[in-house]
Design a protein around this motif. Structure first.
Motif: not given
Length: 294
Positions: A95, A134, A140-141, A271-272, A281, A285
């Motif tokens: 993160l 990202l 990831e986030v 995020w991706r 992930k 979220l």
């Protein structure tokens, strides 16, 4: 031709991102390098892996049939490495947020995920770098200020936090019962947390109200502005989100200045995007959304 684990990762990335160029950016490659490697794999296996079009690439049925085996192979390999190196065989997720968001985001978020089957790594950076990280898979986030959209990155508004004038509870302005004028504040030492062009506009307003020339310091991150307020008697203008706990316990006091515009700080979760489901992930979220709801 030998097939490497990196080839499996490349297949998964292209399939997930739907783009040769985005898969290339993640590796620091050029787009032709990715195209060439995918072409060699197609030649070696005798199948077409992706249908190319102007907007990107779509995995063929043959490729889709192979992707789950590729994922399992990479997972087993990583589990073997973890076991060999004595590291926990749990998902590690990274993160990143603005330095001024560490207190309202990282602490509460890690408490919500304390018992989740994952290891969390936290870092800080500015919004544009977080967005780039990202895209390349380094994070990831991310938690960033509102910024232009980037292809392949999902963004969701979490907080729209007002910018508020604050002082320490012991400050002379903290004891007033009624509203204040900006001119009342202008006589004191001032250090707003810099949040953008609107902050510069505020500084100009205050300068025009000051009878004697004295510096106005715009600082980052929130911890620096908070320190000046608590330890050195400054007035600051800060996103309410950054100092929510201090306002609740009375350590800091919000001043009422009706003539000020309603400035806001918009915090986005990013995020991706991808077709592949990432349970860890998704849990992060959902935990971040719960922070806002709570």
């Amino acid at each position: 031709m030998s097939v490497a684990l990196s080839d499996l990762e490349l297949l998964l990335d292209v399939a997930e991102l739907g783009s040769f160029s985005q898969a290339a950016a993640k590796r620091g490659w050029s787009q032709p390098q990715v195209s060439q490697r995918i072409g060699l794999l197609e030649q070696h296996w005798g199948v077409t892996l992706f249908t190319r079009h102007r907007r990107g690439a779509v995995a063929t049925n043959a490729c889709e049939a192979f992707l789950e085996s590729a994922r399992q192979s990479l997972t087993v390999y990583q589990q073997g490495l973890d076991a060999m190196q004595g590291t926990p065989a749990v998902r590690r997720i990274r993160l990143s947020c603005l330095p001024s968001l560490t207190s309202p985001v990282f602490g509460p978020l890690l408490m919500k995920l304390a018992d989740a089957p994952m290891e969390i790594r936290c870092s800080t950076d500015h919004s544009q770098q977080i967005m780039q990280d990202l895209l390349t898979g380094q994070v990831e986030v991310g938690f960033v200020l509102k910024c232009p959209a980037m292809a392949g990155i999902q963004m969701e508004l979490l907080w729209r936090s007002p910018i508020v004038p604050v002082v320490a509870a012991s400050h002379p302005l903290a004891g007033g019962a009624g509203p204040l004028a900006l001119a009342d504040i202008a006589r004191h030492r001032i250090a707003p947390q810099f949040w953008g062009d609107e902050c510069e506009s505020l500084i100009q307003q205050i300068r025009m109200l000051r009878q004697l020339p004295s510096p106005i310091h715009a600082v980052q991150p929130a911890s620096a502005a908070r320190e000046l307020v608590l330890r050195h008697g400054f007035v600051s203008f800060m996103p309410e989100l950054s100092i929510k706990a201090d306002l609740l316990d009375g350590t800091l006091v919000r001043l009422c200045v009706p003539e000020l515009p309603a400035w806001h700080w918009e915090v986005m979760m990013a995020w991706r995007a991808g077709k592949r489901v990432d349970a860890a992930k998704a849990q992060v979220l959902d935990a971040a959304r719960a922070l806002v709801a709570g």
